[in-house]
Write a protein that holds these residues in place. Structure first.
Motif, PDB file in Angstrom:
ATOM      1  N   GLU A 116       0.832  -1.206   0.000  1.00  0.00           N
ATOM      2  CA  GLU A 116       0.000   0.000   0.000  1.00  0.00           C
ATOM      3  C   GLU A 116       0.865   1.255   0.000  1.00  0.00           C
ATOM      4  O   GLU A 116       0.595   2.210  -0.745  1.00  0.00           O
ATOM      5  N   LEU A 117       1.925   1.260   0.795  1.00  0.00           N
ATOM      6  CA  LEU A 117       2.807   2.427   0.852  1.00  0.00           C
ATOM      7  C   LEU A 117       3.508   2.653  -0.477  1.00  0.00           C
ATOM      8  O   LEU A 117       3.605   3.788  -0.963  1.00  0.00           O
ATOM      9  N   ALA A 118       3.995   1.572  -1.087  1.00  0.00           N
ATOM     10  CA  ALA A 118       4.685   1.702  -2.371  1.00  0.00           C
ATOM     11  C   ALA A 118       3.752   2.252  -3.445  1.00  0.00           C
ATOM     12  O   ALA A 118       4.155   3.064  -4.289  1.00  0.00           O
ATOM     13  N   ALA A 119       2.507   1.794  -3.445  1.00  0.00           N
ATOM     14  CA  ALA A 119       1.550   2.281  -4.443  1.00  0.00           C
ATOM     15  C   ALA A 119       1.318   3.784  -4.293  1.00  0.00           C
ATOM     16  O   ALA A 119       1.081   4.489  -5.288  1.00  0.00           O
ATOM     17  N   ARG A 120       1.398   4.305  -3.066  1.00  0.00           N
ATOM     18  CA  ARG A 120       1.144   5.723  -2.831  1.00  0.00           C
ATOM     19  C   ARG A 120       2.336   6.609  -3.182  1.00  0.00           C
ATOM     20  O   ARG A 120       2.174   7.736  -3.656  1.00  0.00           O
ATOM     21  N   ILE A 121       3.547   6.123  -2.952  1.00  0.00           N
ATOM     22  CA  ILE A 121       4.713   7.014  -3.064  1.00  0.00           C
ATOM     23  C   ILE A 121       5.524   6.801  -4.328  1.00  0.00           C
ATOM     24  O   ILE A 121       6.357   7.653  -4.675  1.00  0.00           O
ATOM     25  N   ALA A 122       5.337   5.688  -5.048  1.00  0.00           N
ATOM     26  CA  ALA A 122       6.231   5.363  -6.173  1.00  0.00           C
ATOM     27  C   ALA A 122       6.205   6.448  -7.245  1.00  0.00           C
ATOM     28  O   ALA A 122       7.249   6.978  -7.652  1.00  0.00           O
ATOM     29  N   ALA A 123       5.024   6.795  -7.749  1.00  0.00           N
ATOM     30  CA  ALA A 123       4.945   7.777  -8.839  1.00  0.00           C
ATOM     31  C   ALA A 123       5.477   9.145  -8.420  1.00  0.00           C
ATOM     32  O   ALA A 123       6.270   9.757  -9.163  1.00  0.00           O
ATOM     33  N   PRO A 124       5.075   9.687  -7.256  1.00  0.00           N
ATOM     34  CA  PRO A 124       5.634  10.992  -6.872  1.00  0.00           C
ATOM     35  C   PRO A 124       7.155  10.978  -6.711  1.00  0.00           C
ATOM     36  O   PRO A 124       7.834  11.933  -7.132  1.00  0.00           O
ATOM     37  N   LEU A 125       7.715   9.924  -6.118  1.00  0.00           N
ATOM     38  CA  LEU A 125       9.168   9.871  -5.963  1.00  0.00           C
ATOM     39  C   LEU A 125       9.870   9.741  -7.307  1.00  0.00           C
ATOM     40  O   LEU A 125      10.951  10.316  -7.515  1.00  0.00           O
ATOM     41  N   ASP A 126       9.285   8.976  -8.231  1.00  0.00           N
ATOM     42  CA  ASP A 126       9.888   8.865  -9.561  1.00  0.00           C
ATOM     43  C   ASP A 126       9.877  10.213 -10.279  1.00  0.00           C
ATOM     44  O   ASP A 126      10.861  10.603 -10.930  1.00  0.00           O
ATOM     45  N   ASP A 127       8.765  10.941 -10.176  1.00  0.00           N
ATOM     46  CA  ASP A 127       8.703  12.255 -10.812  1.00  0.00           C
ATOM     47  C   ASP A 127       9.712  13.211 -10.182  1.00  0.00           C
ATOM     48  O   ASP A 127      10.370  13.992 -10.891  1.00  0.00           O
ATOM     49  N   LEU A 128       9.841  13.141  -8.871  1.00  0.00           N
ATOM     50  CA  LEU A 128      10.791  14.009  -8.185  1.00  0.00           C
ATOM     51  C   LEU A 128      12.220  13.692  -8.591  1.00  0.00           C
ATOM     52  O   LEU A 128      13.047  14.591  -8.772  1.00  0.00           O
ATOM     53  N   ALA A 129      12.521  12.405  -8.780  1.00  0.00           N
ATOM     54  CA  ALA A 129      13.870  12.011  -9.184  1.00  0.00           C
ATOM     55  C   ALA A 129      14.211  12.559 -10.563  1.00  0.00           C
ATOM     56  O   ALA A 129      15.349  12.966 -10.829  1.00  0.00           O
ATOM     57  N   VAL A 130      13.203  12.572 -11.462  1.00  0.00           N
ATOM     58  CA  VAL A 130      13.452  13.101 -12.802  1.00  0.00           C
ATOM     59  C   VAL A 130      13.724  14.602 -12.738  1.00  0.00           C
ATOM     60  O   VAL A 130      14.640  15.124 -13.387  1.00  0.00           O
ATOM     61  N   VAL A 131      12.934  15.322 -11.926  1.00  0.00           N
ATOM     62  CA  VAL A 131      13.082  16.773 -11.838  1.00  0.00           C
ATOM     63  C   VAL A 131      14.381  17.158 -11.133  1.00  0.00           C
ATOM     64  O   VAL A 131      15.101  18.075 -11.553  1.00  0.00           O
ATOM     65  N   ALA A 132      14.678  16.442 -10.040  1.00  0.00           N
ATOM     66  CA  ALA A 132      15.828  16.818  -9.213  1.00  0.00           C
ATOM     67  C   ALA A 132      17.129  16.204  -9.682  1.00  0.00           C
ATOM     68  O   ALA A 132      18.206  16.590  -9.209  1.00  0.00           O
ATOM     69  N   GLY A 133      17.055  15.250 -10.618  1.00  0.00           N
ATOM     70  CA  GLY A 133      18.267  14.580 -11.064  1.00  0.00           C
ATOM     71  C   GLY A 133      19.147  15.492 -11.886  1.00  0.00           C
ATOM     72  O   GLY A 133      18.700  16.526 -12.411  1.00  0.00           O
ATOM     73  N   PRO A 134      20.411  15.142 -12.035  1.00  0.00           N
ATOM     74  CA  PRO A 134      21.335  15.984 -12.816  1.00  0.00           C
ATOM     75  C   PRO A 134      20.969  15.978 -14.292  1.00  0.00           C
ATOM     76  O   PRO A 134      20.554  14.970 -14.852  1.00  0.00           O
ATOM     77  N   THR A 135      21.109  17.128 -14.910  1.00  0.00           N
ATOM     78  CA  THR A 135      20.847  17.251 -16.344  1.00  0.00           C
ATOM     79  C   THR A 135      22.125  16.938 -17.104  1.00  0.00           C
ATOM     80  O   THR A 135      23.168  17.565 -16.870  1.00  0.00           O
ATOM     81  N   PRO A 136      22.085  15.951 -18.021  1.00  0.00           N
ATOM     82  CA  PRO A 136      23.305  15.614 -18.750  1.00  0.00           C
ATOM     83  C   PRO A 136      23.734  16.763 -19.651  1.00  0.00           C
ATOM     84  O   PRO A 136      22.899  17.501 -20.182  1.00  0.00           O
ATOM     85  N   PRO A 137      25.028  16.949 -19.826  1.00  0.00           N
ATOM     86  CA  PRO A 137      25.515  18.009 -20.708  1.00  0.00           C
ATOM     87  C   PRO A 137      25.017  17.819 -22.131  1.00  0.00           C
ATOM     88  O   PRO A 137      24.752  16.695 -22.570  1.00  0.00           O
ATOM     89  N   ALA A 138      24.869  18.907 -22.837  1.00  0.00           N
ATOM     90  CA  ALA A 138      24.423  18.838 -24.230  1.00  0.00           C
ATOM     91  C   ALA A 138      25.402  18.002 -25.044  1.00  0.00           C
ATOM     92  O   ALA A 138      26.612  18.187 -24.967  1.00  0.00           O
TER      93      ALA A 138
END
Length: 399
Positions: A68-90
């Motif tokens: 139940e906990l994983a179902a609630r937090i998985a999508a928000p944490l994945d989205d946060l990881a994408v936003v907060a993750g390092p941006t690769p150089p061009a």
């Protein structure tokens, strides 16, 4: 499930444990030590007041509370990881895609399908092995994608059907010819026994009147001659033989050994002589294989045993003459005349088409095994993983 305000780092660690299936795998994914992961999970369990994982000899399994906990937090944490993750150089190159699966299927089918992506600059790191260990490594973060020969259990990975592989009972032409002869002898013996039984049942009892004869004191039979059914004026040929009964299902429309085609049963048409076309299926009782060497993948005969149960409806009790832990080696041994085996059709279809290998049976309902394309759930920061995943799903229907 009501939960107090929880530490975000603890939730990230929880999700890594949930997806990897072990504290060790989560530590590898997060770059932490295993004791640190264990300490964080104990802290999270204290905060929630509930047990999240059941400890096993190898890894952990989530409790319903963890699901139940994983179902609630998985999508928000994945989205946060994408936003907060390092941006690769061009212009930076993407990381290699780590792909794993059965060696034979990868080498003969999957890698040729991925060649266009490699030509465009995609990098691959390929590993081979058995499904269960590869799935464990996938959960631990060692692979991006795994081709599994069984559907993974649980919700810690995401799996979609990829392809169906059909299994074929095969041997080299030299063995196929021998087996045709053995089957013909068995059919002839069975036919003689059947004919003898029929003659015994049809013999008149001593002293009994024969059909059409008059008994003493009875009226004489009608003296008018009986007219026989008209016959074709062409030279009569031999009677069309009856096809022998087989213990296994065979492909509809395939002639049995010694049987005539529908045209050969026409009045006045002789039964054609000669053996079946080289490379055509041999329709046999499995008993004729009892002293033919069996070449297989492993000592416990996993593929052959499944074929025997599915097609013949019986258990296979054999000892392998040759075991090779690579189906390409099994194919080479069988094609060289070592004996017989059961192989995926995708692996031997070229040799079957050329006549270098013979299908001993073509059942209407052959055994089928479905392979699955498996990935870890959640967002992935490597776009090439999605490219490989999507291309394989598009290419698979043509395999």
């Amino acid at each position: 499930m009501e939960t107090p305000s929880l530490d975000l780092n603890l939730l990230r660690t929880f999700l890594a444990v949930y997806r990897s299936g072990s504290f060790t795998g989560a530590a590898r994914l997060l770059g932490l030590s295993q004791p640190t992961v264990t300490t964080q999970m104990r802290a999270l369990e204290r905060q929630t007041g509930r047990e999240l994982f059941e400890r096993l000899p190898r890894g952990v399994t989530p409790t319903p509370v963890a699901d139940e906990l994983a179902a609630r937090i998985a999508a928000p944490l994945d989205d946060l990881a994408v936003v907060a993750g390092p941006t690769p150089p061009a212009g930076a190159r993407a990381e290699p895609v780590h792909l794993a699966g059965p060696a034979e299927f990868l080498c003969t089918t999957v890698l040729p399908a991925l060649a266009p992506l490699v030509a465009e600059g995609l990098r691959l790191r390929v590993s081979t092995g058995l499904t269960d260990p590869l799935l464990e490594e996938l959960r631990a973060g060692r692979h991006d994608l795994v081709i599994a020969t069984t559907r993974p259990r649980g919700r810690t990975v995401h799996a979609v059907p990829l392809a169906d592989e059909e299994f074929v009972l095969v041997a080299a032409p030299v063995w196929a010819e021998r087996l045709r002869g053995r089957q013909s002898q068995r059919d002839a013996t069975a036919g003689d026994a059947t004919a003898g039984d029929a003659a015994t049942r049809g013999a008149p009892t001593p002293g009994a009147p024969t059909p059409g004869s008059a008994t003493p004191g009875s009226a004489a039979p009608d003296s008018a001659p009986r007219r026989s059914a008209p016959r074709d004026s062409a030279t009569p040929g031999p009677a069309c033989p009856e096809a022998p009964a087989l213990e296994s299902p065979v492909q509809a429309g395939t002639p049995t050994p010694g049987s005539a085609s529908p045209d050969a049963c026409a009045p006045g048409t002789p039964v054609p002589a000669g053996s079946p076309t080289p490379g055509s299926a041999v329709l046999l009782d499995p008993a004729v294989l009892h002293d033919v060497p069996l070449v297989t993948y492993a000592e416990d005969l996993p593929i052959a045993r499944r074929y025997w149960r599915h097609v013949f409806g019986r258990r296979l009790s054999r000892t392998a003459a040759v075991t090779v832990p690579d189906l390409r080696g099994v194919l080479a041994a069988v094609a060289g005349g070592a004996g017989f085996s059961v192989l995926p059709r995708y692996l031997c279809q070229d040799l079957l088409a050329s006549g270098a290998l013979v299908a001993l049976l073509e059942p209407e309902d052959p055994p089928i095994n479905t392979s699955f394309l498996v990935r870890r759930p959640g967002a992935c920061d490597n776009p090439d993983v999605a490219r490989v995943h999507d291309l394989l799903l598009r290419a698979a229907p043509s395999w």
